[in-house]
Design an enzyme around this catalytic site. Sequence first.
Site: not given
Ligand code: GCU
Length: 679
Positions: A288, A362, A390
Amino acid sequence: AKDGYKLWLDYQPIDNASLNTEIEELFKGVYFFGKNPTYEVIKKELGLASKGFFNHNPEFKNLNQNAHLWIGTRTELTQYLGLEQQAKIKALGDEGYWRGTINQGGESHYAIVGNSPIGTLYGVFDFFRSIQTGTFDSSSEKSDSPKIKLRMLNHWDNLDRTVERGYAGFSIWDWHKLPGYVDPRYIDYARANASLGINAVSLTNVNANAWVLREDFIEKVKVLADLFRPYGIQVFLTARFSAPIEMGNLETADPLDAEVKNFWKERVDMIYKEIPDFGGFVVKANSEGQPGPHEYGRNHAEGANMLAEALAPHSGIVIWRAFVYSHEIDEDRHKQANLEFEPLDGKFMDNVIIQVKNGAIDFQPREPFHPLFGAVDETNLGMEFQITQEYLGQATQLVYLSPMWEEVLQSKTFRPSPNSTVAGIIDGSATNKKLTLMAGVSNIGTDRNWTGHLFGQANWYAFGKLAWDPYQNSSDIANEWISLTFGKDPETKSKILSIMLQSHEAAVNYMTPLGLHHIMGRSHHYGPGPWVEGGRADWTSLYYHRANTEGIGFDRTATGSNALGQYASEIASEWSDPNLIPEKFLLWFHHVPWDFQLKSGKTLWEGIAFHYDQGVKSARSFHQTWQTLEGLIDQERFNHVNQLLKIQVKEAEWWRNACLLFFQTFSNRPFPDDIEQPT
Ligand code: GCU
């Protein structure tokens, strides 16, 4: 006030008169066989418990002075324990304990004996729990020890005190006032964790800020580490891979660069000077958009090992996350972790654990277990569960997560051996590993009751219990938590238990039944959003449900992304048949025609409608059941939960209506008559 602040450590007066006298005697004659900071902690906890149970202080005695309750370690009590018993206790390992009656010179003593002071502390908390739940029995002995080495909370807390995916206020770490001001809440936090056996905490967000590695922040971290130490809790931090550039003035963060290695070595040495038992780093890299070794053409092992080398001389470890995917790559996200980590099996140093998220996508309301479990033999694998909700209603919904975790832990991986389970892999028994880990992404914040929704406490509690012993069952855990939280009235207990045990399936029904997943509102993940479309390579079309006029679901069989091929062949072959795969995963792995026949005889379209409708009905029944508890529990918590359950009903209806009406634009079929018609 019944505001939930005391969590499960609310030591209420004992109501059983005969037990009462026996236990009270114990508190009136306490003897410690040694002196250390953990025993000071136990003394304080005895004080709180005694005050709560009997409304008076405990009395500390000398050994020959009516000492009824003995507290110490195995070595401290050697002369009172037979050889066989010593061996039995020793076999429980460092953190294990035994408690029971020792007869000595015509007198009997109730003893709580750990292999270390921390083991003793765990035994004391368990002793209190037995009193609170009315199960204490001095004539039977109990011994226990954790099955997993690192039982850890991951806080996703930013240095500005916002909490990523946090729904219970701000971060409890007050960086601004540390190190000078020590919030008493830190101690209550440590007590709560220690009472469950949680022994590690990572303080900061995985989307890391390099600043936490600065000297001035390490001074703050040191205060927390010093406070947590007597409770057996080790502190970890998240390390931002690009820190050498951001704070070391280097031009690169290449893990093979000598200056970069040196940067980390110096940083780590500095940290250990302040915090000699520092745990190590949790790292999110090349995921990400986070920095990582891939920028320099290096792989995860090269990145992790570079940090592991810096930490090894201090016995520190690296927890490297397997949650890696790039939204810029047109590849099924489900497959990315295995694609990147399987080829690296055997390449990671011994002090590295790969922390695998619960679910390759996720933290969805229901995911099949991650295919990395069972796919590698030579790599330490840990589990990452998400306690914060979440994707599960955040802080407005009562969803007891333990059944979801239990389902995953009990899943058969068929690898390395035919009987292997996920639990067996993460406790090391199936793979013969010593460095084992279960991490939970914390749901804790500054809210008075810690978790926003009172029932969020049950998830923190259940996580701790499963990290201690991943073979426990959710119903036992819930029962215990309810007794500690609401008391022992059988009617109250059974009603609350029935809500809790149905709540996860209900949420799956009104959010993502039959294997649907990731159809939440974009980025905030609150509420439904199946209409989210495109804009990211990994979403291809229509997020993950891929509905069209033919049918719905994500084809992950050989005709699609073949993520199924990453599982053991036993699983891959069974699940690749839409008639054999457990229906709860049907649309996770298959694109299925709307008229496909389900086991119930319904068509897929009718089945989807049925599940959404069931979810709403369950949510309503929770609210109805709760209302019958008015007067049986205190008004404060009654109202708190009652209001939230009302919201939950609305949200369940919102999910059902939104999803069914949206999917109907593809199915072009009427809703079955036997459900409430969505509007
Ligand atoms: C999910 C979550 C993010 C988090 C990511 C992770 O995508 O929405 O906020 O940073 O997981 O676990 O790194």
